[in-house]
Design a protein around this motif. Sequence first.
Motif, short mmCIF file in Angstrom:
data_model
loop_
_atom_site.label_atom_id
_atom_site.label_comp_id
_atom_site.label_asym_id
_atom_site.label_seq_id
_atom_site.Cartn_x
_atom_site.Cartn_y
_atom_site.Cartn_z
N GLU A 121 -16.93 -2.59 -14.51
CA GLU A 121 -16.04 -2.08 -15.56
C GLU A 121 -16.01 -0.56 -15.50
OE1 GLU A 121 -17.25 -4.37 -19.06
OE2 GLU A 121 -16.05 -6.07 -18.33
N THR A 122 -15.38 -0.10 -14.43
CA THR A 122 -15.23 1.33 -14.13
C THR A 122 -13.82 1.51 -13.59
OG1 THR A 122 -15.83 1.14 -11.81
CG2 THR A 122 -17.66 1.39 -13.37
N PRO A 123 -13.34 2.75 -13.47
CA PRO A 123 -12.02 2.97 -12.85
C PRO A 123 -11.99 2.40 -11.43
CG PRO A 123 -12.82 4.98 -13.89
CD PRO A 123 -13.95 4.01 -13.91
N ALA A 124 -10.85 1.89 -11.03
CA ALA A 124 -10.73 1.29 -9.69
C ALA A 124 -9.39 1.64 -9.06
CB ALA A 124 -10.87 -0.22 -9.79
N LEU A 125 -9.37 1.61 -7.73
CA LEU A 125 -8.11 1.66 -7.00
C LEU A 125 -7.83 0.28 -6.43
CD1 LEU A 125 -8.35 4.97 -4.88
CD2 LEU A 125 -7.04 4.60 -7.00
N PHE A 126 -6.60 -0.17 -6.56
CA PHE A 126 -6.11 -1.37 -5.86
C PHE A 126 -5.20 -0.85 -4.74
CE2 PHE A 126 -6.85 -5.22 -8.65
CZ PHE A 126 -7.68 -4.59 -9.55
N ILE A 127 -5.51 -1.27 -3.51
CA ILE A 127 -4.84 -0.69 -2.34
C ILE A 127 -4.33 -1.79 -1.41
CG2 ILE A 127 -5.16 0.86 -0.35
CD1 ILE A 127 -7.78 1.82 -1.80
N ASP A 128 -3.12 -1.63 -0.91
CA ASP A 128 -2.64 -2.43 0.23
C ASP A 128 -2.49 -1.51 1.43
OD1 ASP A 128 -2.49 -5.00 -0.76
OD2 ASP A 128 -0.31 -5.12 -0.76
N VAL A 129 -2.94 -1.97 2.59
CA VAL A 129 -2.72 -1.24 3.84
C VAL A 129 -1.99 -2.18 4.78
CG1 VAL A 129 -3.82 0.24 5.55
CG2 VAL A 129 -5.08 -0.43 3.51
N GLU A 130 -0.88 -1.71 5.34
CA GLU A 130 -0.09 -2.54 6.25
C GLU A 130 -0.24 -2.01 7.66
OE1 GLU A 130 3.33 -3.74 2.99
OE2 GLU A 130 3.91 -2.74 4.84
N SER A 131 -0.93 -2.76 8.49
CA SER A 131 -1.21 -2.29 9.85
C SER A 131 -0.33 -3.03 10.85
CB SER A 131 -2.68 -2.52 10.17
OG SER A 131 -3.49 -1.88 9.21
N SER A 132 -0.20 -2.45 12.03
CA SER A 132 0.70 -3.03 13.04
C SER A 132 -0.01 -4.07 13.88
CB SER A 132 1.25 -1.92 13.92
OG SER A 132 0.19 -1.34 14.66
N SER A 133 -1.36 -4.11 13.87
CA SER A 133 -2.11 -5.01 14.73
C SER A 133 -3.52 -5.14 14.19
CB SER A 133 -2.16 -4.46 16.16
OG SER A 133 -2.89 -3.24 16.16
N GLU A 134 -4.31 -6.10 14.73
CA GLU A 134 -5.67 -6.29 14.25
C GLU A 134 -6.55 -5.07 14.52
OE1 GLU A 134 -7.55 -9.92 15.49
OE2 GLU A 134 -8.91 -9.86 13.76
N PRO A 135 -6.51 -4.49 15.73
CA PRO A 135 -7.35 -3.30 15.95
C PRO A 135 -6.97 -2.16 15.01
CG PRO A 135 -6.46 -4.10 18.04
CD PRO A 135 -5.81 -4.92 16.97
N ALA A 136 -5.67 -2.00 14.77
CA ALA A 136 -5.22 -0.96 13.84
C ALA A 136 -5.76 -1.25 12.45
CB ALA A 136 -3.70 -0.86 13.83
N ALA A 137 -5.70 -2.53 12.04
CA ALA A 137 -6.16 -2.92 10.69
C ALA A 137 -7.64 -2.62 10.53
CB ALA A 137 -5.89 -4.40 10.46
N LEU A 138 -8.44 -2.95 11.55
CA LEU A 138 -9.88 -2.69 11.47
C LEU A 138 -10.16 -1.20 11.36
CD1 LEU A 138 -11.15 -5.28 14.11
CD2 LEU A 138 -11.58 -5.30 11.63
N ALA A 139 -9.48 -0.42 12.20
CA ALA A 139 -9.71 1.04 12.20
C ALA A 139 -9.26 1.64 10.87
CB ALA A 139 -8.95 1.68 13.36
N GLU A 140 -8.18 1.13 10.33
CA GLU A 140 -7.64 1.71 9.09
C GLU A 140 -8.51 1.35 7.89
OE1 GLU A 140 -3.66 0.42 9.96
OE2 GLU A 140 -3.30 2.22 11.16
N GLU A 141 -9.05 0.13 7.89
CA GLU A 141 -9.97 -0.24 6.81
C GLU A 141 -11.24 0.61 6.87
OE1 GLU A 141 -10.55 -4.47 6.23
OE2 GLU A 141 -12.42 -4.11 5.14
N GLN A 142 -11.70 0.85 8.10
CA GLN A 142 -12.88 1.70 8.30
C GLN A 142 -12.66 3.11 7.77
OE1 GLN A 142 -13.97 1.82 12.49
NE2 GLN A 142 -15.55 0.29 12.07
N GLU A 143 -11.48 3.64 8.06
CA GLU A 143 -11.17 5.01 7.64
C GLU A 143 -11.09 5.09 6.11
OE1 GLU A 143 -11.23 7.73 9.03
OE2 GLU A 143 -9.92 9.13 7.90
N ILE A 144 -10.52 4.07 5.49
CA ILE A 144 -10.45 4.06 4.02
C ILE A 144 -11.85 3.97 3.43
CG2 ILE A 144 -9.73 2.63 2.04
CD1 ILE A 144 -7.13 2.14 3.47
N THR A 145 -12.68 3.15 4.04
CA THR A 145 -14.06 3.03 3.56
C THR A 145 -14.76 4.39 3.63
OG1 THR A 145 -14.09 0.77 4.40
CG2 THR A 145 -16.23 1.78 3.90
N ARG A 146 -14.57 5.09 4.75
CA ARG A 146 -15.18 6.41 4.90
C ARG A 146 -14.69 7.35 3.78
NH1 ARG A 146 -14.27 11.14 6.34
NH2 ARG A 146 -12.06 10.86 6.82
#
Lengths: 448, 448
Positions: B262-287
């Motif tokens: 029960e704290t402020p949150a972001l809800f995010i969608d990321v649309e990637s072009s491929s699985e490797p892109a999706a993995l890299a982009e999720e990693q970058e957001i996590t960072r």
Amino acid sequence: MTTAFDGPPLEIDTRPAVLDQFTVDETGRAGQRPRGVAAPADVDEVAALVRWARATRTPLIARGAGTSLEGHLLAQRDELIVDLSQANSILDISPTDFTATVQPGVTRTQLNAATAEHGVQFTVDPGADASLGGMAATNASGTTTVRYGGMRANVLALQAVLPDATVARFGRAVRKSSSGYDLKDLLIGSAGTLGIITELTVRLHPIPEWIRSLRVSFPTVADAVDAAVEMLGAALPVSRLELVDTVSMVATNAYRGTDYAETPALFIDVESSSEPAALAEEQEITRIVLGHNALDLAAARTHTERHALWEDRHNLFFALKSLHPGRRFMVTDTAVPYSRLAAAVDTALRLGAELGLAVSVCGHIGDGNVHTIVPYDEHDDEVVQQYSDQLVRHALAVGGTATGEHGIGLTKKKYLREEHGAAVDLMLAIKRTLDPLNLFNPGKVLDP
Amino acid sequence: MTTAFDGPPLEIDTRPAVLDQFTVDETGRAGQRPRGVAAPADVDEVAALVRWARATRTPLIARGAGTSLEGHLLAQRDELIVDLSQANSILDISPTDFTATVQPGVTRTQLNAATAEHGVQFTVDPGADASLGGMAATNASGTTTVRYGGMRANVLALQAVLPDATVARFGRAVRKSSSGYDLKDLLIGSAGTLGIITELTVRLHPIPEWIRSLRVSFPTVADAVDAAVEMLGAALPVSRLELVDTVSMVATNAYRGTDYAETPALFIDVESSSEPAALAEEQEITRIVLGHNALDLAAARTHTERHALWEDRHNLFFALKSLHPGRRFMVTDTAVPYSRLAAAVDTALRLGAELGLAVSVCGHIGDGNVHTIVPYDEHDDEVVQQYSDQLVRHALAVGGTATGEHGIGLTKKKYLREEHGAAVDLMLAIKRTLDPLNLFNPGKVLDP
């Protein structure tokens, strides 16, 4: 106001050698010699000049870098040129807000030189180093529009002096607003006929770290177009998607000493978020172009390689000029739905062959915007005009537009009603309401 | 025309039970009971109705799904409701051109159900299942605007009946045009005060194959905002970027039986072009989020998981309603530059505390658009109005807008001149030129 004016509020240059520079435009088209040139430094000087112009019934043509292509800046009625090229201060850069606020004479390369250190860029790239005021006035776009949009998408707010000398602001420097009527977009593309733009707040975008540039050769224009449309459908992060035809490649080889396949080609930029994404996205593009009979694919990964590849594309006009020394050039600018792209290119090449013209094609294919470049001599004027007319009418017949990005200016007024029908009456009513004396770039876009 | 009208050209429903449905809007605000309801089926019936309305001086309110939030549809002057919800045919879907042409009553879910089989979608998502005509009239946007833009970016062309009963077309069904004045964007957002939209051609976008949805918790709103701005600066392919505050998370847990921090949150969608892109982009957001003190990150990868995550976000209003049964709700809609976002949220929470209101915040943070939701009772009306006023004035003072996406309607007219200054005179002049009898949604947006 009833102020008695003894003379204009700022110096007017009437030296013949200066006026001559403002008589012919970049395409070689000539207008009248204007009555003079005034160079206001800021909005107050523009407003003072407009008050004086009203009092003295002096028609005005606002001008930035002077790179428009459809006769927008040619005098016809003893106009005074309002030269805004010296009103060129960058007023603010806000990397956090992704915005910059500038005077209208700031050019796009000037702005990008200033924003680069913040890791952000102004993306609209019409080729020429145009001024931002002029780009807004003509609703310019260019190679990056497929991803970032043209001026309407990238100008958030502007200040303008209206024909009654009111200084007004349009839009807000935020990403979204639904407040009131959208007059910001009415001013954009109105070519100085409704207001003189004196300040702009534009969007900036992050400079991507991973860009690949690709040059892909195809046996036919249809193959290149089909590959382009499939790339768009695959939602790949393409930021430039340019078609260059055989004639243009021949000219490039001759001019740049390159050794490219002399077949239609796509020039592509892909902006990826990371190295793994970049690799996957290049692979996907390779798969798509091979499915459309690609003959050859060259990838530029370093900044130097990329620069060389895009220099070839940007030098195309000069390459053609060098192939046809001393000739004039007609540049057409239709845009059509994607499904009509291949037919539009075919039509241009067929019409050119029928009329004995050396047509070459290069287009912002990701936007459905086809340019053709036609060298000609003075005595061919009528034939070239006939070619252009038929091309425009073909575009209009398939639901397209007479001008994707250059604007109506002086030369395309004849197509306005064909394209817009009854909406032209509304355009005329708005012009008459805002500029009842018809002093702001009279005779451009429409005839009130 | 001088036709003598014996009666209206189509049936007008005046049954009290029907009129009652058109008297109160979605927010619970009440107007007058309208004089009647007519439901034209197509442009010809709309034009006939407008001719009759001119002859009889009958004011008209055009209406789609009726989901507007600022009193746009409330009768005040014995208006006739023009109910376009039955003019709901999809006229054309062209997957190759990435366009669809529809009648104004088509809703966004209706269109998306029809386009899905072609792998394309209409992206503007204001939450409600609004009609496309209504969305254009209010310049709607929503959760996906950060990537795909709102209605202006997604309506290429439209047909409208003007107050003089002319049927006109605005814009062209191509990606780019610089032909003539931009009246398409003047009509969009004009809330039926300048024309009644009878047909639209909209952009479609490919449905991406790789979408990740993320929910990230932060200790403070400022951390969440900073993380969001850094994501935008990293040019990640974010297609939704929503802020939800602590109060909203508490309500969601209570309503949905979830167990979220029960704290402020972001809800995010990321649309990637491929699985490797999706993995890299999720990693970058996590960072990025870890660099801003993220407490918790939940990723939804399957369609079912994603659906559940966004259902939580979309049910927020109902969750709050369930926490506050029987109360009214005020929804604010300011937008500010990114650098002012955290301060705008703070201001809302502080103002709410000072005034004793239970303010919760949820916003399209990627667009700088902050909504706050305030439950209240009838006797709090003045306090809630005071809260809203102060919030709007704060937004305007920092360069923002009174309304990011809901529109001016009836309730925000008082801020129009504060936001736009002298430009309002131009809006008034345009309204008077197009609708001299003031019959099209009179008293909405502005008072001519």
